[in-house]
Design a protein around this motif. Structure first.
Motif, mmCIF file in Angstrom:
data_model
loop_
_atom_site.group_PDB
_atom_site.id
_atom_site.type_symbol
_atom_site.label_atom_id
_atom_site.label_comp_id
_atom_site.label_asym_id
_atom_site.label_seq_id
_atom_site.Cartn_x
_atom_site.Cartn_y
_atom_site.Cartn_z
ATOM 1 N N GLN A 6 0.653 4.425 4.840
ATOM 2 C CA GLN A 6 1.665 3.534 4.261
ATOM 3 C C GLN A 6 2.222 2.527 5.277
ATOM 4 O OE1 GLN A 6 5.130 3.383 4.713
ATOM 5 N NE2 GLN A 6 5.706 5.313 5.684
ATOM 6 N N GLU A 7 2.337 2.935 6.520
ATOM 7 C CA GLU A 7 2.889 2.032 7.545
ATOM 8 C C GLU A 7 2.027 0.778 7.732
ATOM 9 O OE1 GLU A 7 2.373 5.243 7.983
ATOM 10 O OE2 GLU A 7 4.219 6.177 8.727
ATOM 11 N N ASP A 8 0.748 0.881 7.367
ATOM 12 C CA ASP A 8 -0.167 -0.248 7.602
ATOM 13 C C ASP A 8 0.012 -1.394 6.596
ATOM 14 O OD1 ASP A 8 -1.219 1.372 9.559
ATOM 15 O OD2 ASP A 8 -2.933 2.029 8.354
ATOM 16 N N ILE A 9 0.624 -1.078 5.464
ATOM 17 C CA ILE A 9 0.663 -2.073 4.372
ATOM 18 C C ILE A 9 1.420 -3.332 4.790
ATOM 19 C CG2 ILE A 9 1.457 -2.536 2.008
ATOM 20 C CD1 ILE A 9 -0.600 -0.533 1.795
ATOM 21 N N THR A 10 2.621 -3.132 5.380
ATOM 22 C CA THR A 10 3.467 -4.300 5.672
ATOM 23 C C THR A 10 2.795 -5.265 6.659
ATOM 24 O OG1 THR A 10 5.380 -2.958 5.133
ATOM 25 C CG2 THR A 10 5.815 -5.003 6.318
ATOM 26 N N PRO A 11 2.311 -4.793 7.821
ATOM 27 C CA PRO A 11 1.620 -5.745 8.710
ATOM 28 C C PRO A 11 0.386 -6.373 8.068
ATOM 29 C CG PRO A 11 1.522 -3.488 9.581
ATOM 30 C CD PRO A 11 2.483 -3.472 8.436
ATOM 31 N N LYS A 12 -0.284 -5.612 7.210
ATOM 32 C CA LYS A 12 -1.476 -6.150 6.532
ATOM 33 C C LYS A 12 -1.097 -7.343 5.645
ATOM 34 C CE LYS A 12 -5.734 -6.012 4.902
ATOM 35 N NZ LYS A 12 -6.912 -6.166 5.755
ATOM 36 N N ASP A 42 13.306 2.447 2.052
ATOM 37 C CA ASP A 42 14.687 2.912 2.161
ATOM 38 C C ASP A 42 15.054 3.849 1.018
ATOM 39 O OD1 ASP A 42 17.257 2.955 3.263
ATOM 40 O OD2 ASP A 42 17.940 1.310 1.988
ATOM 41 N N VAL A 43 14.710 3.462 -0.216
ATOM 42 C CA VAL A 43 15.078 4.298 -1.381
ATOM 43 C C VAL A 43 13.955 5.265 -1.772
ATOM 44 C CG1 VAL A 43 16.690 2.543 -2.240
ATOM 45 C CG2 VAL A 43 14.346 2.585 -3.117
ATOM 46 N N ARG A 44 12.846 5.250 -1.059
ATOM 47 C CA ARG A 44 11.681 6.083 -1.401
ATOM 48 C C ARG A 44 11.348 5.922 -2.880
ATOM 49 N NH1 ARG A 44 9.057 7.855 3.100
ATOM 50 N NH2 ARG A 44 7.879 9.118 1.608
ATOM 51 N N LEU A 45 11.093 4.689 -3.279
ATOM 52 C CA LEU A 45 10.880 4.380 -4.697
ATOM 53 C C LEU A 45 9.761 5.236 -5.286
ATOM 54 C CD1 LEU A 45 12.205 2.176 -6.598
ATOM 55 C CD2 LEU A 45 10.010 0.995 -6.432
ATOM 56 N N THR A 46 10.051 5.891 -6.420
ATOM 57 C CA THR A 46 9.031 6.725 -7.063
ATOM 58 C C THR A 46 8.146 5.873 -7.980
ATOM 59 O OG1 THR A 46 10.358 7.224 -9.008
ATOM 60 C CG2 THR A 46 10.650 8.674 -7.087
ATOM 61 N N GLU A 47 7.025 6.442 -8.384
ATOM 62 C CA GLU A 47 6.124 5.708 -9.287
ATOM 63 C C GLU A 47 6.787 5.436 -10.629
ATOM 64 O OE1 GLU A 47 3.395 8.752 -8.378
ATOM 65 O OE2 GLU A 47 1.813 7.330 -7.793
ATOM 66 N N LYS A 48 7.589 6.390 -11.094
ATOM 67 C CA LYS A 48 8.293 6.216 -12.365
ATOM 68 C C LYS A 48 9.331 5.084 -12.254
ATOM 69 C CE LYS A 48 11.095 8.793 -15.633
ATOM 70 N NZ LYS A 48 12.101 9.831 -15.631
ATOM 71 N N GLU A 49 10.042 5.060 -11.129
ATOM 72 C CA GLU A 49 11.040 3.992 -10.931
ATOM 73 C C GLU A 49 10.372 2.622 -10.798
ATOM 74 O OE1 GLU A 49 14.338 6.836 -8.664
ATOM 75 O OE2 GLU A 49 12.793 5.784 -7.506
ATOM 76 N N PHE A 50 9.204 2.605 -10.193
ATOM 77 C CA PHE A 50 8.476 1.349 -10.058
ATOM 78 C C PHE A 50 8.089 0.807 -11.442
ATOM 79 C CE2 PHE A 50 4.219 -0.738 -9.054
ATOM 80 C CZ PHE A 50 4.797 -1.923 -8.657
ATOM 81 N N GLU A 51 7.634 1.725 -12.308
ATOM 82 C CA GLU A 51 7.306 1.349 -13.685
ATOM 83 C C GLU A 51 8.533 0.761 -14.396
ATOM 84 O OE1 GLU A 51 4.246 4.605 -15.094
ATOM 85 O OE2 GLU A 51 5.823 4.337 -16.597
#
Ligand SMILES: [Fe+2]
Length: 298
Positions: A6-12, A42-51
């Motif tokens: 997951q850490e790689d996503i932002t620089p990518k 920060d909020v550890r967004l869940t998949e359900k919350e993303f939906e």
């Protein structure tokens, strides 16, 4: 670089956007990615919350039509509109300003009205108000020949296009300042009103235990080449929700001295009955670009 964790996503993503040719778009995108990714971590967004979040964004568009703009309403309800306004006015947020939110109800082509005229275009109950406007530059000199749109709600809290009982363009008018930077007009005292809560903004209001009311106000939009277009609202000083405006619009500089007069004083017009109001309001325009905003509705 192939993503491993997951850490790689932002620089990518930052790297992928780093070739954006327009420097301002590049700056905005880089900051957006950093803050948005940071927020999600920060909020550890869940998949359900993303939906659910995607659902909210879709609903903002679906709720928007020719006479209602849910996206503008949401920006106001999150304090974003107020922040953008205060950052961009008052010498870029350095000094007090009479600038305020445009709101979702400004229309172009308000009817031209002579100074001293009324903007009541169909019978509208409510106490009369007589407003005197003074427009100055930052040196205190009057600004002549500036265009000013006025618009406001009825005493029932509806703008004309929300209310079949009101004539087209009722409680709207376009004025020009005279050689002393002044004009005046007559209307009825505006009332506060609830913002619509049948869409995603309503979900936010209920989830945060807030009321959905705006304090009573008059809207102003001043336009003159050579000056930064000034959008303002002047709030009624004794309104009960002045400090809890659902749109976070009220600032100290925008609380108007709406003076109540009783039936014993001689009113400015012979047909006034009962109590009436006056407001004497000064506005300051800064030098800058004269640009009309895009009307949120037709
Ligand atoms: Fe309004």
């Amino acid at each position: 670089m192939i993503i491993e964790r997951q850490e790689d996503i932002t620089p990518k993503v930052l790297e992928a956007f780093s070739q954006t040719p327009d420097p301002r778009v590049r700056e905005i995108l880089a900051s957006l990615v950093r803050h948005l990714h940071g927020f999600i971590r920060d909020v550890r967004l869940t998949e359900k919350e993303f939906e659910q979040a995607i659902g909210y964004i879709v609903a903002l568009g679906q709720k928007t039509n020719a006479s209602h703009n849910e996206a503008v309403l949401m920006a106001g309800s999150l304090g974003v509109s107020a922040l953008v306004c205060l950052l961009n006015n008052g010498n870029k947020g350095q000094t007090e300003t009479t600038a305020n939110l445009l709101g979702p109800f400004w229309r172009m082509n308000s009817p031209r009205t002579e100074s001293g005229g009324s903007i009541i275009r169909s019978p509208t109950p409510g106490p009369a108000i007589f407003v005197d406007v003074q427009l100055k530059d930052t040196q205190g000199r009057p600004i002549a020949g500036a265009e000013c749109d006025i618009w406001h709600s009825s005493t029932e809290g509806f703008y004309e296009q929300q209310d079949p009982k009101q004539a087209d363009m009722n409680l709207r008018g376009k004025f020009f300042t005279d050689e002393n930077g002044r004009f005046s007009f007559r209307s009825i005292r505006p009332a506060g009103y609830p913002i619509p809560i049948d869409g995603p903004v309503g979900d936010l209001v209920r989830a945060t235990n807030r009321h959905n009311c705006r304090p009573a106000h008059l809207h102003f939009l001043f336009f003159k080449p050579g000056f930064k277009t000034l959008i303002s609202q002047i709030y009624v000083n004794d309104d009960p929700v002045l400090d809890t405006d659902v749109q976070f619009g009220v600032t100290k500089a925008l609380i108007g001295n709406y003076v109540k007069h009783n039936g014993k004083e001689k009113p400015p017009a012979p047909d006034v009955e009962g109590e009436w109001y006056t407001l004497d309001q000064t506005f300051v325009m800064e030098p800058g670009e004269a640009r009309l905003p895009r009307p949120p509705i037709q």
